[in-house]
Design an enzyme around this catalytic site. Structure first.
Site, PDB file in Angstrom:
ATOM      1  N   ASP A 242      52.835  64.919  17.773  1.00 23.27           N
ATOM      2  CA  ASP A 242      51.381  64.695  17.765  1.00 23.27           C
ATOM      3  C   ASP A 242      50.996  63.766  16.609  1.00 23.27           C
ATOM      4  OD1 ASP A 242      52.048  66.951  19.275  1.00 23.27           O
ATOM      5  OD2 ASP A 242      50.177  67.974  18.818  1.00 23.27           O
TER       6      ASP A 242
ATOM      7  N   HIS B 246      47.750  62.797  15.761  1.00 24.62           N
ATOM      8  CA  HIS B 246      46.528  63.278  15.116  1.00 24.62           C
ATOM      9  C   HIS B 246      45.974  62.269  14.115  1.00 24.62           C
ATOM     10  CE1 HIS B 246      45.850  67.105  16.936  1.00 24.62           C
ATOM     11  NE2 HIS B 246      47.052  67.567  16.658  1.00 24.62           N
TER      12      HIS B 246
ATOM     13  N   ASP C 204      47.994  64.419  21.901  1.00 22.52           N
ATOM     14  CA  ASP C 204      47.186  64.646  20.691  1.00 22.52           C
ATOM     15  C   ASP C 204      47.283  63.444  19.758  1.00 22.52           C
ATOM     16  OD1 ASP C 204      46.292  67.016  21.669  1.00 22.52           O
ATOM     17  OD2 ASP C 204      47.153  68.273  20.098  1.00 22.52           O
TER      18      ASP C 204
ATOM     19  N   ASN D 186      45.757  68.283  24.553  1.00 27.75           N
ATOM     20  CA  ASN D 186      44.519  69.053  24.669  1.00 27.75           C
ATOM     21  C   ASN D 186      43.356  68.410  23.916  1.00 27.75           C
ATOM     22  OD1 ASN D 186      46.285  70.095  22.447  1.00 27.75           O
ATOM     23  ND2 ASN D 186      44.456  71.284  21.929  1.00 27.75           N
ATOM     24  N   HIS D 187      43.638  67.652  22.857  1.00 27.70           N
ATOM     25  CA  HIS D 187      42.542  67.004  22.129  1.00 27.70           C
ATOM     26  C   HIS D 187      41.928  65.864  22.943  1.00 27.70           C
ATOM     27  CE1 HIS D 187      42.519  68.821  17.990  1.00 27.70           C
ATOM     28  NE2 HIS D 187      43.586  69.383  18.533  1.00 27.70           N
TER      29      HIS D 187
ATOM     30  N   HIS E   9      52.325  70.063  20.163  1.00 27.84           N
ATOM     31  CA  HIS E   9      51.310  71.127  20.197  1.00 27.84           C
ATOM     32  C   HIS E   9      51.559  72.257  19.208  1.00 27.84           C
ATOM     33  CE1 HIS E   9      47.936  73.199  21.952  1.00 27.84           C
ATOM     34  NE2 HIS E   9      48.650  74.232  22.355  1.00 27.84           N
TER      35      HIS E   9
END
Length: 219
Positions: A23, A25, A52, A78-79, A189
């Site tokens: 991820d 982010h 993500d 999911n983000h 995740h």
């Protein structure tokens, strides 16, 4: 946005190397720095992200712009799912959840950019399949794969589709079950200490937003 059982099958990279990264982010500079240390060549090498891309870090817009690069691929996380449902489809529940989990960066950007980002997110596959340099077949999917066989991918119900981007149950119980029909699965995740293998699944989310390096795994 309704999740769909979309599977992107990439042709084997016969010219360069393929890498899978955890991820992002919003940590694009960190990605570039770590790729440079691996002598990454964008002319022939590729990067596949486990989803993500956005939130919690300082470069979410830059992370979405990576989707314009021919060497960069990603599945939906999911983000991204919260962002598209909250912003494009006006779900107040998803929007509040997204803003409370790092989505407030959007307020510092121009709305003129949003539709292109939304289009790019909606085009993301649920999973990517690719053959590695040793002939092994890898499936990349954000959080989990709830079926026992990879060939059942096209039969994911709406509830199981949600598990693909949200579930932590297999990780939390440290299940060592093997998913048949694929050599290895790679997930993000769930934050862990590094390149964790359970059965034929790898979890490569170390938590860049916590100050840790990204896990970048060569296939």
């Amino acid at each position: 946005m309704k999740l769909k059982a979309t599977l992107l099958k990439l042709e084997k990279n016969t010219q360069g190397r393929d890498f899978v990264v955890g991820d992002l982010h919003g940590h694009v500079t960190k990605l570039h720095d770590q790729l440079a240390a691996l002598n990454f060549n964008s002319a022939v090498d590729r990067v596949i992200c486990v989803g993500d891309l956005i939130d919690r870090g300082p470069e979410s817009a830059e992370a979405l712009n990576l989707l314009n690069e021919p060497w960069f691929f990603s599945v939906i996380g999911n983000h991204e799912y919260l962002m598209i449902n909250g912003m494009r489809y006006k779900s107040s529940r998803h929007r509040m959840a997204w803003l409370n989990h790092g989505g407030d960066w959007i307020t510092q950007t121009s709305p003129a950019l949003w539709d292109d980002w939304f289009d790019a997110i909606e085009a993301l596959p649920l999973a990517i399949e690719v053959e590695g340099s040793d002939g092994s077949r890898y499936g990349i999917i954000h959080a989990d794969y709830p079926h026992s066989h990879w060939q059942e991918f096209g039969h994911l119900t709406p509830e199981l589709l949600e598990k693909c981007i949200w579930s932590r149950s297999q990780f939390q119980c440290q299940s060592r079950h093997v998913v048949n029909g694929i050599d290895y699965l790679i997930h993000g995740h769930n934050v862990n200490g590094g390149d964790l293998q359970l059965g034929n699944r790898f979890y490569i989310e170390r938590g860049a937003y916590l100050g840790n390096d990204l896990v970048i795994k060569e296939l």
